[in-house]
Scaffold this motif. Structure first.
Motif, PDB file in Angstrom:
ATOM      1  N   LEU A   1       0.844  -1.203   0.000  1.00 34.24           N
ATOM      2  CA  LEU A   1       0.000   0.000   0.000  1.00 34.24           C
ATOM      3  C   LEU A   1       0.875   1.248   0.000  1.00 34.24           C
ATOM      4  O   LEU A   1       1.436   1.632   1.020  1.00 34.24           O
ATOM      5  N   ASP A   2       0.967   1.872  -1.175  1.00 37.69           N
ATOM      6  CA  ASP A   2       1.787   3.078  -1.290  1.00 37.69           C
ATOM      7  C   ASP A   2       1.143   4.151  -2.167  1.00 37.69           C
ATOM      8  O   ASP A   2       1.801   5.087  -2.605  1.00 37.69           O
ATOM      9  N   ALA A   3      -0.172   4.040  -2.390  1.00 36.45           N
ATOM     10  CA  ALA A   3      -0.863   4.995  -3.266  1.00 36.45           C
ATOM     11  C   ALA A   3      -1.080   6.355  -2.608  1.00 36.45           C
ATOM     12  O   ALA A   3      -1.230   7.359  -3.295  1.00 36.45           O
ATOM     13  N   THR A   4      -1.089   6.377  -1.275  1.00 32.59           N
ATOM     14  CA  THR A   4      -1.294   7.632  -0.540  1.00 32.59           C
ATOM     15  C   THR A   4      -0.922   7.438   0.918  1.00 32.59           C
ATOM     16  O   THR A   4      -0.691   6.308   1.369  1.00 32.59           O
ATOM     17  N   PHE A   5      -0.883   8.540   1.647  1.00 29.83           N
ATOM     18  CA  PHE A   5      -0.703   8.496   3.093  1.00 29.83           C
ATOM     19  C   PHE A   5      -2.071   8.316   3.736  1.00 29.83           C
ATOM     20  O   PHE A   5      -2.941   9.185   3.587  1.00 29.83           O
ATOM     21  N   PRO A   6      -2.311   7.235   4.470  1.00 24.36           N
ATOM     22  CA  PRO A   6      -3.617   7.072   5.114  1.00 24.36           C
ATOM     23  C   PRO A   6      -3.897   8.153   6.157  1.00 24.36           C
ATOM     24  O   PRO A   6      -5.059   8.408   6.489  1.00 24.36           O
ATOM     25  N   ALA A   7      -2.872   8.835   6.626  1.00 23.03           N
ATOM     26  CA  ALA A   7      -3.063   9.919   7.593  1.00 23.03           C
ATOM     27  C   ALA A   7      -3.944  11.035   7.040  1.00 23.03           C
ATOM     28  O   ALA A   7      -4.576  11.766   7.797  1.00 23.03           O
ATOM     29  N   LYS A   8      -4.016  11.147   5.727  1.00 24.66           N
ATOM     30  CA  LYS A   8      -4.877  12.171   5.119  1.00 24.66           C
ATOM     31  C   LYS A   8      -6.329  12.009   5.557  1.00 24.66           C
ATOM     32  O   LYS A   8      -7.092  12.970   5.568  1.00 24.66           O
ATOM     33  N   ALA A   9      -6.709  10.792   5.914  1.00 27.75           N
ATOM     34  CA  ALA A   9      -8.086  10.533   6.335  1.00 27.75           C
ATOM     35  C   ALA A   9      -8.472  11.346   7.568  1.00 27.75           C
ATOM     36  O   ALA A   9      -9.612  11.807   7.675  1.00 27.75           O
ATOM     37  N   LEU A  10      -7.533  11.554   8.478  1.00 23.93           N
ATOM     38  CA  LEU A  10      -7.845  12.302   9.693  1.00 23.93           C
ATOM     39  C   LEU A  10      -8.215  13.740   9.394  1.00 23.93           C
ATOM     40  O   LEU A  10      -9.012  14.346  10.099  1.00 23.93           O
ATOM     41  N   ARG A  11      -7.628  14.289   8.339  1.00 24.74           N
ATOM     42  CA  ARG A  11      -7.907  15.686   7.990  1.00 24.74           C
ATOM     43  C   ARG A  11      -9.308  15.870   7.410  1.00 24.74           C
ATOM     44  O   ARG A  11      -9.785  16.984   7.278  1.00 24.74           O
ATOM     45  N   LEU A  12      -9.968  14.770   7.099  1.00 28.42           N
ATOM     46  CA  LEU A  12     -11.342  14.823   6.589  1.00 28.42           C
ATOM     47  C   LEU A  12     -12.375  14.765   7.705  1.00 28.42           C
ATOM     48  O   LEU A  12     -13.563  14.915   7.460  1.00 28.42           O
ATOM     49  N   ILE A  13     -11.916  14.541   8.934  1.00 28.97           N
ATOM     50  CA  ILE A  13     -12.822  14.417  10.073  1.00 28.97           C
ATOM     51  C   ILE A  13     -12.904  15.766  10.785  1.00 28.97           C
ATOM     52  O   ILE A  13     -11.878  16.334  11.172  1.00 28.97           O
TER      53      ILE A  13
END
Length: 122
Positions: free
Chosen positions: A52-64
């Motif tokens: 899994l290297d398509a994106t940083f999953p941490a970006k998900a937190l910025r959507l909350i």
């Protein structure tokens, strides 16, 4: 009291949108089940398997909503032969009054097989 809340999920593909959406779903469920507010979170560590290297999953937190200031970091999971592929794991360190045995860890999709002993009926 500081406690760690564990979470894990899997995705079907190495797709940025799917990685972000599944991570967001997992994080939100962790917060809801444990009645955690963003200001009670010390930090969130997210690891991903090497596929899994398509994106940083941490970006998900910025959507909350309200999670802008929550410290988050991504890292690779160690490679172990036979380990679960396409897996995103989370360790959320929080301030809570929950007893350790009452913390509700969240495992979604194929990750339910990682720690069935920690899953509680909803």
């Amino acid at each position: 009291m500081m406690r760690g809340i564990r979470g894990a999920t899997t995705v079907r593909e190495n797709d940025a949108n799917e990685i972000i959406q599944e991570t967001k779903r997992m994080i939100e469920e962790m917060a809801v089940k444990n009645e955690i507010k963003p200001e009670e979170i010390a930090s969130v560590l997210i690891s991903v398997t090497k596929d899994l290297d398509a994106t940083f999953p941490a970006k998900a937190l910025r959507l909350i909503d309200g999670w802008k200031y929550v410290p988050v970091m991504c890292m690779p999971e160690i490679e172990v032969p036979g380990s679960l592929p396409q897996c995103i794991r989370v360790m959320m360190t929080v301030n809570t009054n929950l007893n350790q045995k009452d913390v509700q860890h969240v495992y979604l999709n194929d990750a339910v097989q990682l720690r069935p002993d920690l899953l509680k009926d909803s």
